[in-house]
Design a protein around this motif. Structure first.
Motif, PDB file in Angstrom:
ATOM      1  N   ALA A  19       1.001  -1.019   0.399  1.00 19.09           N
ATOM      2  CA  ALA A  19      -0.393  -0.270   0.417  1.00 19.09           C
ATOM      3  C   ALA A  19       0.744   1.303   0.006  1.00 19.09           C
ATOM      4  CB  ALA A  19      -1.008  -0.182   0.851  1.00 19.09           C
ATOM      5  N   LEU A  20       2.233   1.366   1.133  1.00 22.28           N
ATOM      6  CA  LEU A  20       3.138   2.065   0.243  1.00 22.28           C
ATOM      7  C   LEU A  20       3.500   2.986  -0.471  1.00 22.28           C
ATOM      8  CD1 LEU A  20       3.967   4.984   2.508  1.00 22.28           C
ATOM      9  CD2 LEU A  20       5.358   3.413   3.480  1.00 22.28           C
ATOM     10  N   LEU A  21       4.441   1.466  -1.025  1.00 19.37           N
ATOM     11  CA  LEU A  21       4.293   2.042  -2.298  1.00 19.37           C
ATOM     12  C   LEU A  21       3.453   2.342  -3.408  1.00 19.37           C
ATOM     13  CD1 LEU A  21       6.732  -1.453  -2.856  1.00 19.37           C
ATOM     14  CD2 LEU A  21       7.883   0.797  -2.386  1.00 19.37           C
ATOM     15  N   LEU A  22       2.267   1.715  -3.409  1.00 19.37           N
ATOM     16  CA  LEU A  22       1.305   1.621  -4.650  1.00 19.37           C
ATOM     17  C   LEU A  22       0.786   3.512  -4.712  1.00 19.37           C
ATOM     18  CD1 LEU A  22      -1.136   0.810  -6.661  1.00 19.37           C
ATOM     19  CD2 LEU A  22      -2.229   0.590  -4.584  1.00 19.37           C
ATOM     20  N   TRP A  23       0.337   3.610  -2.918  1.00 18.37           N
ATOM     21  CA  TRP A  23       0.627   4.574  -2.748  1.00 18.37           C
ATOM     22  C   TRP A  23       1.095   6.387  -3.181  1.00 18.37           C
ATOM     23  CZ3 TRP A  23       2.568   8.634   0.674  1.00 18.37           C
ATOM     24  CH2 TRP A  23       1.512  10.215   1.327  1.00 18.37           C
ATOM     25  N   THR A  24       2.268   5.800  -2.794  1.00 16.61           N
ATOM     26  CA  THR A  24       4.374   6.956  -3.465  1.00 16.61           C
ATOM     27  C   THR A  24       4.358   7.202  -4.820  1.00 16.61           C
ATOM     28  OG1 THR A  24       4.588   5.732  -0.832  1.00 16.61           O
ATOM     29  CG2 THR A  24       6.520   6.972  -3.123  1.00 16.61           C
ATOM     30  N   GLY A  25       3.585   6.140  -6.030  1.00 15.07           N
ATOM     31  CA  GLY A  25       3.818   5.851  -6.600  1.00 15.07           C
ATOM     32  C   GLY A  25       2.731   6.837  -7.508  1.00 15.07           C
ATOM     33  N   ALA A  26       1.582   6.591  -6.610  1.00 13.27           N
ATOM     34  CA  ALA A  26       0.252   7.439  -7.227  1.00 13.27           C
ATOM     35  C   ALA A  26       0.219   9.331  -6.941  1.00 13.27           C
ATOM     36  CB  ALA A  26      -0.972   7.336  -6.512  1.00 13.27           C
ATOM     37  N   ARG A  27       1.352   8.963  -6.159  1.00 13.80           N
ATOM     38  CA  ARG A  27       1.278  10.554  -5.821  1.00 13.80           C
ATOM     39  C   ARG A  27       2.671  11.181  -6.490  1.00 13.80           C
ATOM     40  NH1 ARG A  27      -2.128  13.410  -2.397  1.00 13.80           N
ATOM     41  NH2 ARG A  27      -0.301  14.591  -1.980  1.00 13.80           N
ATOM     42  N   VAL A  28       3.400  10.153  -6.765  1.00 12.64           N
ATOM     43  CA  VAL A  28       4.095  10.968  -7.475  1.00 12.64           C
ATOM     44  C   VAL A  28       4.485  10.538  -8.875  1.00 12.64           C
ATOM     45  CG1 VAL A  28       7.200  10.133  -9.235  1.00 12.64           C
ATOM     46  CG2 VAL A  28       6.705   9.452  -6.760  1.00 12.64           C
ATOM     47  N   LEU A  29       3.342  10.013  -9.470  1.00 14.15           N
ATOM     48  CA  LEU A  29       2.949  10.704 -10.898  1.00 14.15           C
ATOM     49  C   LEU A  29       1.746  11.398 -11.330  1.00 14.15           C
ATOM     50  CD1 LEU A  29       2.284   6.589 -11.868  1.00 14.15           C
ATOM     51  CD2 LEU A  29       3.746   7.919 -12.857  1.00 14.15           C
ATOM     52  N   ASN A  30       1.213  11.682  -9.989  1.00 12.21           N
ATOM     53  CA  ASN A  30       0.287  12.870  -9.906  1.00 12.21           C
ATOM     54  C   ASN A  30       0.943  14.200  -9.739  1.00 12.21           C
ATOM     55  OD1 ASN A  30      -2.052  12.000 -11.475  1.00 12.21           O
ATOM     56  ND2 ASN A  30      -2.580  10.338  -8.629  1.00 12.21           N
ATOM     57  N   ARG A  31       3.196  14.209  -9.083  1.00  6.17           N
ATOM     58  CA  ARG A  31       3.092  15.038  -9.225  1.00  6.17           C
ATOM     59  C   ARG A  31       2.541  15.682  -7.970  1.00  6.17           C
ATOM     60  NH1 ARG A  31       6.589  15.043 -13.042  1.00  6.17           N
ATOM     61  NH2 ARG A  31       6.794  15.118 -15.012  1.00  6.17           N
ATOM     62  N   ALA A  32       2.411  15.296  -7.217  1.00  4.81           N
ATOM     63  CA  ALA A  32       2.144  15.378  -5.387  1.00  4.81           C
ATOM     64  C   ALA A  32       2.894  15.336  -4.936  1.00  4.81           C
ATOM     65  CB  ALA A  32       0.439  14.845  -5.300  1.00  4.81           C
ATOM     66  N   PRO A  33       3.004  16.560  -3.868  1.00  4.44           N
ATOM     67  CA  PRO A  33       3.442  15.828  -2.522  1.00  4.44           C
ATOM     68  C   PRO A  33       3.410  14.667  -1.744  1.00  4.44           C
ATOM     69  CG  PRO A  33       2.476  17.918  -1.735  1.00  4.44           C
ATOM     70  CD  PRO A  33       2.448  17.362  -3.003  1.00  4.44           C
ATOM     71  N   VAL A  34       4.805  13.931  -1.794  1.00  3.89           N
ATOM     72  CA  VAL A  34       4.432  12.628  -1.141  1.00  3.89           C
ATOM     73  C   VAL A  34       4.178  12.779   0.617  1.00  3.89           C
ATOM     74  CG1 VAL A  34       5.679  10.579   0.005  1.00  3.89           C
ATOM     75  CG2 VAL A  34       5.565  10.995  -2.118  1.00  3.89           C
ATOM     76  N   VAL A  35       4.560  13.673   0.844  1.00  2.00           N
ATOM     77  CA  VAL A  35       4.814  14.745   2.326  1.00  2.00           C
ATOM     78  C   VAL A  35       5.068  15.706   2.010  1.00  2.00           C
ATOM     79  CG1 VAL A  35       5.832  14.486   4.811  1.00  2.00           C
ATOM     80  CG2 VAL A  35       5.846  12.265   3.130  1.00  2.00           C
ATOM     81  N   TYR A  36       4.667  16.793   2.861  1.00  2.00           N
ATOM     82  CA  TYR A  36       4.292  17.969   2.965  1.00  2.00           C
ATOM     83  C   TYR A  36       5.136  18.328   3.676  1.00  2.00           C
ATOM     84  CZ  TYR A  36       0.184  18.148   0.756  1.00  2.00           C
ATOM     85  OH  TYR A  36      -1.379  17.665  -0.233  1.00  2.00           O
ATOM     86  N   VAL A  38       8.574  18.546   2.614  1.00  2.00           N
ATOM     87  CA  VAL A  38       9.729  18.211   2.833  1.00  2.00           C
ATOM     88  C   VAL A  38      10.218  18.099   1.289  1.00  2.00           C
ATOM     89  CG1 VAL A  38      11.145  15.597   3.448  1.00  2.00           C
ATOM     90  CG2 VAL A  38       9.561  16.930   4.575  1.00  2.00           C
ATOM     91  N   ARG A  39      11.510  17.961   1.230  1.00  2.00           N
ATOM     92  CA  ARG A  39      11.660  18.066  -0.203  1.00  2.00           C
ATOM     93  C   ARG A  39      11.472  16.423  -1.158  1.00  2.00           C
ATOM     94  NH1 ARG A  39      18.390  18.876   0.351  1.00  2.00           N
ATOM     95  NH2 ARG A  39      17.525  16.973   0.263  1.00  2.00           N
ATOM     96  N   PRO A  40      10.493  17.032  -2.124  1.00  5.52           N
ATOM     97  CA  PRO A  40       9.894  15.868  -2.953  1.00  5.52           C
ATOM     98  C   PRO A  40      10.874  14.178  -3.257  1.00  5.52           C
ATOM     99  CG  PRO A  40       9.550  17.541  -3.934  1.00  5.52           C
ATOM    100  CD  PRO A  40      11.017  17.799  -2.903  1.00  5.52           C
ATOM    101  N   LEU A  41      12.479  14.749  -3.184  1.00  6.06           N
ATOM    102  CA  LEU A  41      13.517  13.715  -4.136  1.00  6.06           C
ATOM    103  C   LEU A  41      14.069  13.076  -2.053  1.00  6.06           C
ATOM    104  CD1 LEU A  41      14.897  12.123  -5.560  1.00  6.06           C
ATOM    105  CD2 LEU A  41      16.977  13.979  -4.501  1.00  6.06           C
ATOM    106  N   VAL A  42      13.959  13.635  -1.117  1.00 10.01           N
ATOM    107  CA  VAL A  42      14.393  12.868  -0.041  1.00 10.01           C
ATOM    108  C   VAL A  42      12.563  12.372   0.704  1.00 10.01           C
ATOM    109  CG1 VAL A  42      14.751  13.371   2.988  1.00 10.01           C
ATOM    110  CG2 VAL A  42      16.213  14.372   0.818  1.00 10.01           C
ATOM    111  N   SER A  43      11.771  12.701   0.639  1.00 11.89           N
ATOM    112  CA  SER A  43      10.227  12.224   1.184  1.00 11.89           C
ATOM    113  C   SER A  43       9.876  11.054   0.438  1.00 11.89           C
ATOM    114  CB  SER A  43       9.419  13.265   0.890  1.00 11.89           C
ATOM    115  OG  SER A  43       8.625  13.473  -0.356  1.00 11.89           O
ATOM    116  N   THR A  44       9.592  11.336  -1.385  1.00 15.95           N
ATOM    117  CA  THR A  44       9.668  10.029  -2.279  1.00 15.95           C
ATOM    118  C   THR A  44      10.935   8.434  -1.727  1.00 15.95           C
ATOM    119  OG1 THR A  44       8.900  11.587  -3.604  1.00 15.95           O
ATOM    120  CG2 THR A  44      10.279   8.880  -4.300  1.00 15.95           C
ATOM    121  N   ALA A  45      11.855   9.014  -1.572  1.00 11.44           N
ATOM    122  CA  ALA A  45      13.770   7.819  -1.560  1.00 11.44           C
ATOM    123  C   ALA A  45      12.757   6.798  -0.151  1.00 11.44           C
ATOM    124  CB  ALA A  45      14.941   8.214  -1.278  1.00 11.44           C
TER     125      ALA A  45
END
Length: 65
Positions: A19-36, A38-45
């Motif tokens: 679920a975490l991987l699916l949610w992260t992938g959906a946020r990245v594909l929609n160009r939405a922040p994974v965590v508000y 925090v830098r996008p690269l750090v939060s995605t990683a």
């Protein structure tokens, strides 16, 4: 008797990791922040690393059955 907790833990870890991987992938594909805030690269990683870690932990628990 010992396999019951291992199956429950494995299912929990695997479902959470997937679920975490699916949610992260959906946020990245929609160009939405994974965590508000925090830098996008750090939060995605970090989200990806923890998602994979939980999946591996779930598979390890299933292997203990």
């Amino acid at each position: 008797m010992e396999s019951g907790p291992a199956v429950l833990a494995g299912a929990t870890f695997a479902l959470f990791g997937a679920a975490l991987l699916l949610w992260t992938g959906a946020r990245v594909l929609n160009r939405a922040p994974v965590v508000y805030g925090v830098r996008p690269l750090v939060s995605t990683a970090l989200a990806t690393v923890f998602g994979v870690l939980f999946l591996v932990l779930g598979v390890w628990c299933f292997g203990r059955v």
